[in-house]
Design an enzyme around this catalytic site. Structure first.
Site, PDB file in Angstrom:
ATOM      1  N   ASP A 178     -11.166   3.105   3.965  1.00  0.00           N
ATOM      2  CA  ASP A 178     -11.485   1.686   3.797  1.00  0.00           C
ATOM      3  C   ASP A 178     -12.935   1.366   3.592  1.00  0.00           C
ATOM      4  OD1 ASP A 178      -9.742  -0.415   4.087  1.00  0.00           O
ATOM      5  OD2 ASP A 178      -9.235  -0.083   6.287  1.00  0.00           O
ATOM      6  N   GLN A 197      -4.656  -1.197   9.286  1.00  0.00           N
ATOM      7  CA  GLN A 197      -4.425  -2.713   8.628  1.00  0.00           C
ATOM      8  C   GLN A 197      -5.067  -3.682   9.841  1.00  0.00           C
ATOM      9  OE1 GLN A 197      -3.657  -3.244   5.619  1.00  0.00           O
ATOM     10  NE2 GLN A 197      -3.959  -5.336   5.917  1.00  0.00           N
ATOM     11  N   LYS A 248       0.819  -1.213   0.014  1.00  0.00           N
ATOM     12  CA  LYS A 248       0.044  -0.020  -0.040  1.00  0.00           C
ATOM     13  C   LYS A 248       0.935   1.230   0.063  1.00  0.00           C
ATOM     14  CE  LYS A 248      -3.956  -2.304   2.207  1.00  0.00           C
ATOM     15  NZ  LYS A 248      -4.964  -2.675   3.463  1.00  0.00           N
TER      16      LYS A 248
HETATM   17  N1  GUN Z   1      -7.132  -6.720   5.954  1.00  0.00           N
HETATM   18  C1  GUN Z   1      -7.685  -7.395   4.919  1.00  0.00           C
HETATM   19  N2  GUN Z   1      -8.395  -6.701   4.280  1.00  0.00           N
HETATM   20  C2  GUN Z   1      -8.105  -5.180   4.582  1.00  0.00           C
HETATM   21  C3  GUN Z   1      -8.830  -4.250   4.090  1.00  0.00           C
HETATM   22  O1  GUN Z   1      -9.718  -4.116   3.236  1.00  0.00           O
HETATM   23  N3  GUN Z   1      -8.739  -3.054   4.994  1.00  0.00           N
HETATM   24  C4  GUN Z   1      -7.914  -2.995   6.000  1.00  0.00           C
HETATM   25  N4  GUN Z   1      -7.806  -2.041   6.764  1.00  0.00           N
HETATM   26  N5  GUN Z   1      -7.372  -4.470   6.445  1.00  0.00           N
HETATM   27  C5  GUN Z   1      -7.545  -5.321   5.813  1.00  0.00           C
END
Ligand code: GUN
Length: 313
Positions: free
Chosen positions: A145, A122, A78
Site C-alpha cells: 500500500d 483495507q 482486489k
Molecule cells: N481505502 C481507500 N483507499 C485505500 C487504499 O489505497 N489502501 C487501503 N488499504 N485502503 C484504502
C-alpha cells in the site's frame, strides 16, 4: 396576441434548455480502465516468466475488518484482480468486533510468513482500532500500500521503494498519455495521508511545482484556476466546479460517490470541467482501476525483491 405569447414561451423554453443542457465535451478522456488492463497484462506476463524460471508465485494477504459495504466491494475487486494476474491472494476477514491486539497479532504472523510478499489492510478501520498502529505494524518490505512511514519517507527523500497505490497509479496514467509533470504548475486538492500527501510527493518527485489545498485554503477557486495539472482527492461530491478549471489543463478526479439517484460521481463537476480541460478522468473508469493495477504491480515488485531477484536499493 396568442402568437406572441406562444413565441415568448418558445424562447424561454429554448433559453432554459440552453442553460441546463450538458456543455460540449472538449477534453480527451483518460481511460483508466484500459490503461489498468494493459498494466495488469504486463504484471501477468512478468509473473508467468518468473514462475517459468522457477521463482515462487507472489502472494498477497488482503485483510478486511468488519463489513463496511464500500470496503467489501473494493476488497472483492482486489482479490478478483489477483486471480487475473496470477498473484496468490490470501483472505483474512475479521469481524468488526476484532480487537487491535488481534489485528496486530495477525500482521506479525503475516510479516513472518515466507510465502506472503504483500500485506494490504483495507481502510478505514473500525473506530476502536488505530490506523496508525496498523500501518506501522506492517513490514515495510511487504507494505504494498506504500503507506508505512518508511516508504513515505523514502518517497519524500526522492528514493521511493514501495509507492502508495493511488498516487503512483496517477503518475503511471500521466506517463501513458504522454503528460510529463516536470515544470507544470500542479495543484492537489486534499491533504489526506493516503492520497493527497503522497500525491504531492509524487508530483514533486516528477518535477511539478506543487501546491496542496486543504480545508483551510482561503481561495480554493483561485488555486484551482492556476492549475495546469489538477488532482482532486477531497472526498466531497462535485465540490470542484467546472467554471474553476483552467482551460486546456489536465484534470484527475480521485473521488467516487454514489448520489441519491444512484449515479456515480467524482469530486469534480465533470461535464462543465470536461468542456474546458484538455484531458480528464471519468468516474467511474478513471483512477479506481489504476489503484488496483498498481497494487498488483507493487506486489510483484515486493516479491521480486524478497526473492532476491532484484537488489533492494
Ligand atoms: N481505502 C481507500 N483507499 C485505500 C487504499 O489505497 N489502501 C487501503 N488499504 N485502503 C484504502
Amino acid at each position: 396576441m396568442a402568437a406572441s405569447i406562444h413565441f415568448r414561451a418558445g424562447c424561454e423554453m429554448r433559453q432554459y434548455k440552453w442553460m441546463t443542457s450538458t456543455p460540449p465535451m472538449h477534453a480527451r478522456l483518460i481511460d483508466g480502465k484500459a490503461i489498468a488492463q494493459s498494466l495488469k497484462l504486463e504484471v501477468r506476463g512478468a509473473i508467468e516468466a518468473l514462475v517459468a524460471a522457477g521463482a515462487r508465485r507472489p502472494g498477497l494477504a488482503v485483510v478486511l475488518v468488519g463489513n463496511n459495504p464500500a470496503s467489501e466491494v473494493y476488497v472483492r475487486n482486489k482479490r478478483r484482480s489477483c486471480e487475473e494476474v496470477g498473484v496468490v491472494s490470501v483472505a483474512h476477514d475479521l469481524p468488526a468486533s476484532a480487537t487491535e491486539a488481534e489485528l496486530l497479532a495477525l500482521l506479525r504472523r503475516l510479516n513472518y510468513e515466507p510465502t506472503i510478499d504483500g500485506i494490504l489492510v483495507q481502510l478505514p478501520l473500525p473506530p476502536h482500532i488505530s490506523g496508525r498502529a496498523v500501518i506501522e505494524a506492517v513490514d515495510p518490505a511487504k507494505d504494498v500500500d506504500g503507506l508505512h512511514p518508511y516508504n513515505l519517507g523514502r518517497l519524500a527523500q526522492r528514493e521511493p521503494l514501495l509507492r502508495a497505490c493511488t498516487p503512483y497509479g496517477v503518475i503511471k496514467m500521466l506517463q501513458h498519455i504522454g503528460v510529463a509533470p516536470s515544470g507544470m504548475r500542479a495543484v492537489v486538492v486534499g491533504a489526506s495521508s493516503i492520497v493527497g500527501r503522497p500525491m504531492a510527493l509524487e508530483l514533486l518527485l516528477a518535477g511539478a511545482t506543487t501546491t496542496v489545498c486543504h480545508t483551510r485554503t482561503r481561495d480554493l477557486a483561485a488555486e484551482v484556476a492556476r492549475a495546469e495539472l489538477l488532482v482532486v482527492a477531497a472526498g466531497k461530491p462535485q465540490m470542484v466546479l467546472g467554471a474553476w478549471i483552467r482551460p486546456e489543463s489536465v484534470v484527475i478526479d480521485i473521488g467516487i460517490h454514489r448520489t441519491a439517484d444512484n449515479k456515480l460521481v467524482g469530486d469534480v463537476e465533470f461535464a462543465a470541467a470536461a468542456a474546458r480541460a484538455a484531458w480528464i478522468t471519468p468516474v467511474p473508469g478513471g483512477v479506481g482501476p489504476m489503484t488496483i493495477a498498481t497494487l498488483l504491480s507493487n506486489t510483484l515488485e515486493a516479491s521480486v525483491r524478497r526473492q532476491g531477484l532484484k537488489s533492494a536499493d
